[in-house]
Design a protein around this motif. Structure first.
Motif, PDB file in Angstrom:
ATOM      1  N   GLY A 142      -0.668   4.785  -4.775  1.00  0.00           N
ATOM      2  CA  GLY A 142      -1.561   5.091  -3.673  1.00  0.00           C
ATOM      3  C   GLY A 142      -2.973   4.598  -3.928  1.00  0.00           C
ATOM      4  N   VAL A 143      -3.791   4.646  -2.879  1.00  0.00           N
ATOM      5  CA  VAL A 143      -5.213   4.293  -2.953  1.00  0.00           C
ATOM      6  C   VAL A 143      -6.010   5.568  -2.741  1.00  0.00           C
ATOM      7  CG1 VAL A 143      -7.094   2.982  -1.915  1.00  0.00           C
ATOM      8  CG2 VAL A 143      -4.818   1.969  -2.084  1.00  0.00           C
ATOM      9  N   VAL A 144      -6.816   5.922  -3.728  1.00  0.00           N
ATOM     10  CA  VAL A 144      -7.613   7.148  -3.642  1.00  0.00           C
ATOM     11  C   VAL A 144      -8.510   7.078  -2.416  1.00  0.00           C
ATOM     12  CG1 VAL A 144      -9.393   8.531  -4.761  1.00  0.00           C
ATOM     13  CG2 VAL A 144      -7.538   7.532  -6.127  1.00  0.00           C
ATOM     14  N   THR A 145      -8.450   8.121  -1.581  1.00  0.00           N
ATOM     15  CA  THR A 145      -9.176   8.044  -0.320  1.00  0.00           C
ATOM     16  C   THR A 145     -10.186   9.149  -0.102  1.00  0.00           C
ATOM     17  OG1 THR A 145      -8.949   7.840   2.077  1.00  0.00           O
ATOM     18  CG2 THR A 145      -7.439   9.340   0.986  1.00  0.00           C
ATOM     19  N   ALA A 203      -4.554  10.415  -1.642  1.00  0.00           N
ATOM     20  CA  ALA A 203      -4.403   8.962  -1.755  1.00  0.00           C
ATOM     21  C   ALA A 203      -3.520   8.455  -0.628  1.00  0.00           C
ATOM     22  CB  ALA A 203      -3.802   8.584  -3.108  1.00  0.00           C
ATOM     23  N   ILE A 204      -3.870   7.289  -0.102  1.00  0.00           N
ATOM     24  CA  ILE A 204      -3.032   6.640   0.907  1.00  0.00           C
ATOM     25  C   ILE A 204      -1.803   6.081   0.189  1.00  0.00           C
ATOM     26  CG2 ILE A 204      -2.886   4.799   2.617  1.00  0.00           C
ATOM     27  CD1 ILE A 204      -4.800   7.073   3.335  1.00  0.00           C
ATOM     28  N   PRO A 205      -0.584   6.449   0.604  1.00  0.00           N
ATOM     29  CA  PRO A 205       0.624   6.008  -0.095  1.00  0.00           C
ATOM     30  C   PRO A 205       0.775   4.487  -0.098  1.00  0.00           C
ATOM     31  CG  PRO A 205       1.123   7.774   1.453  1.00  0.00           C
ATOM     32  CD  PRO A 205      -0.277   7.331   1.743  1.00  0.00           C
ATOM     33  N   SER A 206       1.385   3.976  -1.156  1.00  0.00           N
ATOM     34  CA  SER A 206       1.614   2.533  -1.285  1.00  0.00           C
ATOM     35  C   SER A 206       2.372   1.963  -0.098  1.00  0.00           C
ATOM     36  CB  SER A 206       2.384   2.230  -2.578  1.00  0.00           C
ATOM     37  OG  SER A 206       1.548   2.339  -3.690  1.00  0.00           O
ATOM     38  N   LYS A 207       3.262   2.758   0.472  1.00  0.00           N
ATOM     39  CA  LYS A 207       4.039   2.285   1.623  1.00  0.00           C
ATOM     40  C   LYS A 207       3.120   1.845   2.761  1.00  0.00           C
ATOM     41  CE  LYS A 207       7.968   4.128   2.288  1.00  0.00           C
ATOM     42  NZ  LYS A 207       9.110   5.035   2.594  1.00  0.00           N
ATOM     43  N   LEU A 208       2.032   2.592   2.990  1.00  0.00           N
ATOM     44  CA  LEU A 208       1.089   2.224   4.045  1.00  0.00           C
ATOM     45  C   LEU A 208       0.198   1.059   3.630  1.00  0.00           C
ATOM     46  CD1 LEU A 208      -0.095   5.646   5.537  1.00  0.00           C
ATOM     47  CD2 LEU A 208       1.466   3.967   6.530  1.00  0.00           C
ATOM     48  N   VAL A 209      -0.098   0.961   2.340  1.00  0.00           N
ATOM     49  CA  VAL A 209      -0.898  -0.167   1.858  1.00  0.00           C
ATOM     50  C   VAL A 209      -0.114  -1.470   2.038  1.00  0.00           C
ATOM     51  CG1 VAL A 209      -2.193  -1.129  -0.075  1.00  0.00           C
ATOM     52  CG2 VAL A 209      -1.993   1.345   0.159  1.00  0.00           C
ATOM     53  N   LEU A 210       1.160  -1.445   1.677  1.00  0.00           N
ATOM     54  CA  LEU A 210       1.998  -2.640   1.805  1.00  0.00           C
ATOM     55  C   LEU A 210       2.223  -3.008   3.269  1.00  0.00           C
ATOM     56  CD1 LEU A 210       4.579  -1.861  -1.017  1.00  0.00           C
ATOM     57  CD2 LEU A 210       2.852  -3.667  -1.029  1.00  0.00           C
ATOM     58  N   ILE A 256       6.547   0.547  11.705  1.00  0.00           N
ATOM     59  CA  ILE A 256       5.963  -0.026  12.917  1.00  0.00           C
ATOM     60  C   ILE A 256       4.751  -0.869  12.564  1.00  0.00           C
ATOM     61  CG2 ILE A 256       4.819   0.520  15.103  1.00  0.00           C
ATOM     62  CD1 ILE A 256       6.541   3.062  15.195  1.00  0.00           C
ATOM     63  N   ASP A 257       3.935  -0.357  11.641  1.00  0.00           N
ATOM     64  CA  ASP A 257       2.689  -1.021  11.274  1.00  0.00           C
ATOM     65  C   ASP A 257       2.927  -2.413  10.704  1.00  0.00           C
ATOM     66  OD1 ASP A 257      -0.111  -0.474  11.408  1.00  0.00           O
ATOM     67  OD2 ASP A 257      -0.179  -0.480   9.235  1.00  0.00           O
ATOM     68  N   GLU A 258       3.951  -2.550   9.867  1.00  0.00           N
ATOM     69  CA  GLU A 258       4.152  -3.834   9.188  1.00  0.00           C
ATOM     70  C   GLU A 258       4.603  -4.937  10.129  1.00  0.00           C
ATOM     71  OE1 GLU A 258       8.634  -3.970   7.376  1.00  0.00           O
ATOM     72  OE2 GLU A 258       7.157  -2.873   6.201  1.00  0.00           O
ATOM     73  N   THR A 259       5.173  -4.579  11.273  1.00  0.00           N
ATOM     74  CA  THR A 259       5.639  -5.601  12.215  1.00  0.00           C
ATOM     75  C   THR A 259       4.547  -6.042  13.180  1.00  0.00           C
ATOM     76  OG1 THR A 259       6.442  -3.942  13.784  1.00  0.00           O
ATOM     77  CG2 THR A 259       7.989  -4.694  12.114  1.00  0.00           C
ATOM     78  N   ILE A 306      14.672   5.955   8.430  1.00  0.00           N
ATOM     79  CA  ILE A 306      13.464   6.721   8.719  1.00  0.00           C
ATOM     80  C   ILE A 306      13.720   8.183   8.376  1.00  0.00           C
ATOM     81  CG2 ILE A 306      11.832   7.446  10.493  1.00  0.00           C
ATOM     82  CD1 ILE A 306      11.706   4.464   9.802  1.00  0.00           C
ATOM     83  N   GLU A 307      12.910   8.708   7.454  1.00  0.00           N
ATOM     84  CA  GLU A 307      13.073  10.098   7.032  1.00  0.00           C
ATOM     85  C   GLU A 307      11.822  10.934   7.250  1.00  0.00           C
ATOM     86  OE1 GLU A 307      14.320   9.652   2.969  1.00  0.00           O
ATOM     87  OE2 GLU A 307      16.447   9.646   3.540  1.00  0.00           O
ATOM     88  N   SER A 308      10.710  10.297   7.632  1.00  0.00           N
ATOM     89  CA  SER A 308       9.458  11.030   7.803  1.00  0.00           C
ATOM     90  C   SER A 308       8.535  10.266   8.743  1.00  0.00           C
ATOM     91  CB  SER A 308       8.760  11.217   6.449  1.00  0.00           C
ATOM     92  OG  SER A 308       8.339   9.967   5.930  1.00  0.00           O
ATOM     93  N   GLN A 309       7.433  10.928   9.145  1.00  0.00           N
ATOM     94  CA  GLN A 309       6.422  10.256   9.958  1.00  0.00           C
ATOM     95  C   GLN A 309       5.856   9.059   9.219  1.00  0.00           C
ATOM     96  OE1 GLN A 309       6.501  13.603   9.233  1.00  0.00           O
ATOM     97  NE2 GLN A 309       5.336  14.774  10.751  1.00  0.00           N
ATOM     98  N   LEU A 310       5.671   9.202   7.908  1.00  0.00           N
ATOM     99  CA  LEU A 310       5.146   8.105   7.092  1.00  0.00           C
ATOM    100  C   LEU A 310       6.047   6.885   7.178  1.00  0.00           C
ATOM    101  CD1 LEU A 310       3.335   6.806   4.914  1.00  0.00           C
ATOM    102  CD2 LEU A 310       4.646   8.071   3.200  1.00  0.00           C
ATOM    103  N   ASP A 311       7.361   7.085   7.072  1.00  0.00           N
ATOM    104  CA  ASP A 311       8.312   5.968   7.173  1.00  0.00           C
ATOM    105  C   ASP A 311       8.179   5.268   8.518  1.00  0.00           C
ATOM    106  OD1 ASP A 311       9.335   6.559   4.677  1.00  0.00           O
ATOM    107  OD2 ASP A 311      11.043   7.686   5.441  1.00  0.00           O
ATOM    108  N   LEU A 312       8.053   6.061   9.578  1.00  0.00           N
ATOM    109  CA  LEU A 312       7.967   5.488  10.924  1.00  0.00           C
ATOM    110  C   LEU A 312       6.680   4.697  11.101  1.00  0.00           C
ATOM    111  CD1 LEU A 312       9.203   5.283  13.765  1.00  0.00           C
ATOM    112  CD2 LEU A 312       7.909   7.349  14.362  1.00  0.00           C
ATOM    113  N   VAL A 313       5.548   5.277  10.704  1.00  0.00           N
ATOM    114  CA  VAL A 313       4.256   4.596  10.847  1.00  0.00           C
ATOM    115  C   VAL A 313       4.246   3.297  10.061  1.00  0.00           C
ATOM    116  CG1 VAL A 313       1.806   4.738  10.286  1.00  0.00           C
ATOM    117  CG2 VAL A 313       2.951   6.687  11.337  1.00  0.00           C
ATOM    118  N   ALA A 314       4.745   3.331   8.817  1.00  0.00           N
ATOM    119  CA  ALA A 314       4.750   2.132   7.982  1.00  0.00           C
ATOM    120  C   ALA A 314       5.655   1.044   8.563  1.00  0.00           C
ATOM    121  CB  ALA A 314       5.190   2.478   6.564  1.00  0.00           C
TER     122      ALA A 314
END
Length: 298
Positions: A166-169, A181-188, A269-272, A259-267
């Motif tokens: 993660g990235v300390v936020t 920290a922002i999870p690596s999944k969202l950073v990627l 959608i975001d990457e596309t 998809i198992e969580s909101q984080l999975d869904l946001v990541a």
């Protein structure tokens, strides 16, 4: 356990970020405020940091642990997830990411205020925390009890293998020993979004709100699945509504990813970016597939 060798290696890729911002003083007169934060290399001169570290900055300088410095250009920002991508002339080794993180896992928060290593040790307290960002949107974060110092903002939160989780936020100033920290999944997903959109971040909008399913919620509402995310609201005239997504649908996959969580869904959608995505949905006992094209938000 001795983490000194891991810290020494990772610190070579961690940088100090110095900023100058134009602000108003107590008399509403223009003044220059200086800021300090951290960041880390993702290779080829690119550096990840927190958006709030460089927000509204007129000048940004990056300094490595070895004392090499470079002016930095802001390539892309995602204020909604507090992330920014900078470009520098520094050729630092890219840190590796890991999307796998568990509650109770040992982690270290590493910062570099003017080359002075700032390292704190703790564990992951939660992987499913949601806090409100300064913009008012939900911010999906990891929670850790590793002490977070002001100079750590934008720096990496690493596991005991030296991988970035993660990235300390942020930190809560009135709560002892809580950091986020922002999870690596969202950073990627942020980096993939920027790559797909020719060096610019585009925030995709679908128009749905969801909650993570578990056995308790599934049993209470007599749902057909206890995994995935449940759609609890759909904005009218949104891409999701026009594509046929409705309240009560359970989203289980996006573009083939579970998809198992909101984080999975946001990541996912975001990457596309703005590319059409395909969702696998449970509606009652029926399994359906829906394609939806996001639109840019903001």
């Amino acid at each position: 356990m001795d983490y000194s060798s891991i810290v020494e290696e990772v610190s070579k890729s961690v940088v100090t970020i110095l900023t100058k911002q134009l602000t108003l003083d107590e008399f509403l007169m223009p003044s220059i405020a200086e800021g300090l934060g951290s960041g880390f290399s993702v290779g080829n001169g690119f550096v990840i940091t927190s958006y709030h570290v460089i927000q509204n900055s007129r000048n940004i300088a990056v300094v490595s642990k070895d004392g090499f410095s470079s002016e930095a250009d802001v390539i892309a920002v995602n204020p909604f997830n507090d992330l920014a991508l900078l470009y520098t002339n520094l050729n630092l080794k890219a840190l590796k990411f890991s999307e796998k993180v568990k509650v109770g896992e040992g982690v270290l928060a590493i910062g570099s205020p003017l080359g002075l290593d700032s390292v704190t040790l703790g564990i992951i307290s939660s992987v499913d925390r949601t806090i409100q960002s300064p913009l008012g949107n939900p911010l999906y974060v990891l929670q850790t009890d590793a002490a977070v110092n002001p100079g750590n903002s934008g720096g990496p939160l690493i596991n005991t293998k030296g991988e970035v989780v993660g990235v300390v936020t942020a930190m809560i100033p009135y709560a002892q020993g809580i950091g986020f920290a922002i999870p690596s999944k969202l950073v990627l997903s942020f980096l993939k979004n920027v790559e797909r959109n020719n060096g610019k971040y585009v925030r995709p909008y679908l128009g749905i709100r969801v909650i993570k399913l578990n056995k308790a919620i599934s049993t209470y509402f007599n749902l057909s699945s206890d995994s995935g995310v449940l759609v609890v609201a759909v904005d009218e005239d949104s891409p999701a509504y026009e594509a046929g997504i409705r309240r009560g649908d359970i989203i289980t996959e996006v573009n083939g990813k579970k998809i198992e969580s909101q984080l999975d869904l946001v990541a996912s959608i975001d990457e596309t970016g703005l590319e059409e995505i395909e969702m696998k949905i449970l509606r009652g006992k029926d399994k359906i597939s829906i394609k939806v094209a996001p639109v840019p938000l903001g």
